[in-house]
Enzyme design. Structure first.
Site, PDB file in Angstrom:
ATOM      1  N   SER A 147      44.343  38.616  29.849  1.00 42.88           N
ATOM      2  CA  SER A 147      45.250  37.999  30.828  1.00 42.88           C
ATOM      3  C   SER A 147      45.038  36.490  30.847  1.00 42.88           C
ATOM      4  CB  SER A 147      44.896  38.577  32.212  1.00 42.88           C
ATOM      5  OG  SER A 147      45.434  37.802  33.255  1.00 42.88           O
ATOM      6  N   TYR A 160      40.676  40.977  39.826  1.00 38.67           N
ATOM      7  CA  TYR A 160      41.420  41.015  38.551  1.00 38.67           C
ATOM      8  C   TYR A 160      40.855  39.972  37.584  1.00 38.67           C
ATOM      9  CZ  TYR A 160      45.672  41.237  35.586  1.00 38.67           C
ATOM     10  OH  TYR A 160      46.569  41.390  34.548  1.00 38.67           O
TER      11      TYR A 160
END
Ligand code: NAP
Ligand code: GCO
Length: 266
Positions: A147, A160
């Site tokens: 990510s 996250y």
């Protein structure tokens, strides 16, 4: 060691986790078009069935399994079944993932752990389940979906970012530990992709105007737009094919230029 101009996946078996829709679906479909046999899993039967219908409508003969990738016993069982029913897995894409957007001081430790469990522990569990057969077969490709948050932080995504940063290092460690067994483990770091996961960040406001986050992302991306899941497929095929046999432990950012950019000047 292979043909370095060979991007074909003919005859390979590819497992993509959480691939009933979204990024996983786009990658698995591209693998099928490149000649691979597709196997995917999702946590609920309902989503596996939906995925199977979509693959069928696209002319792809995929096999779907219900599996919670955080559950090691279920994963080991699924991998054994795939080996018996389809063949040894040549390509694993650790795609299944969740996000919780909660300011850190409002987040419970349990919520933090849930994100780490799906986004970091599960890629370890699934990779661990497929590596022994890859070693016996003499090759393997593992692709972890990382990510922007493998490199950057932002408000509300502490768990996250911790998980995706950890996944980057798990990628490098698998490369370090199993490179000598001809296993290449790389990551793809997508930018902001229009999928159900990011739908809440793109919703129109009550007055019809664009979501402020939507405008923020377009301003922060040199490409000036959200990316489509299909734009990840070329890089994903490359990292699964013989053409990338000398690429190992690398995170390939497919982000429309976000990581190169300081942002739009006022
Ligand atoms: P998505 O639309 O939410 O799809 C994620 C998939 O993972 C869903 O099919 C979901 O199933 C499945 N899943 C969740 N927990 C699972 C579990 N425990 N076991 C098995 N499957 C599970 O997400 P996406 O946007 O396509 O994202 C895919 C991956 O790319 C994720 O790792 C995400 O973090 C990463 N990523 C996304 C973006 C983006 O902008 N969209 C950018 C960078 C990275 P259910 O629907 O049944 O829960
Ligand atoms: C967010 C987003 C991101 C993206 C993606 C960026 O809330 O900031 O959901 O985290 O999904 O991972 O690369």
């Amino acid at each position: 060691m292979g043909d370095y101009l060979n991007f074909s996946l003919e005859g390979k078996v590819a497992l993509v986790t959480g691939a009933s829709y979204g990024i996983g679906y786009a990658i698995a479909s591209a693998y099928a078009k490149s000649g691979a046999k597709i196997v995917f899993c999702d946590i609920k039967q309902e989503f596996v069935d939906k995925g199977l219908d979509s693959y069928k409508a696209d002319g792809i003969d995929a096999k779907g399994y219900v599996c919670d990738v955080t559950n090691e016993a279920m994963v080991q069982d699924m991998v054994k079944k795939i080996e018996n029913e389809v063949g040894v897995i040549d390509i694993l894409v650790n795609n299944a993932g969740i996000i919780k957007r909660i300011p850190m001081c409002d987040m419970t430790a349990d919520e933090f752990r849930q994100v780490i469990d799906v986004d970091l522990n599960a890629p370890f569990i699934v990779a661990k389940a497929v590596i022994p057969s890859m070693i016996k077969k003499g090759h393997g490709k593992i692709i972890n979906i990382c990510s922007m948050m493998s490199e950057l932080g932002r408000e509300t995504v502490s768990a996250y970012a911790a998980a995706k940063g950890g996944l980057k290092m798990l990628t490098r460690n698998i490369c370090s530990e199993y490179g000598a067994d001809n296993i290449q483990c790389n990551g793809i770091g997508p930018g902001y992709i229009a999928t159900p996961q990011t739908a809440p960040l793109r919703e129109k406001q009550a007055d019809g105007s664009r979501h402020p986050f939507d405008q923020f992302i377009c301003g922060r991306t040199p490409a000036g737009r959200w990316l489509e899941a299909e734009e990840l497929t070329g890089p994903a095929v490359f990292l699964a094919s013989d053409a990338s046999n000398a690429v190992n432990g690398h995170i390939l950012y497919v982000d429309g230029g976000i990581l190169a950019y300081i942002g739009k000047q006022p």
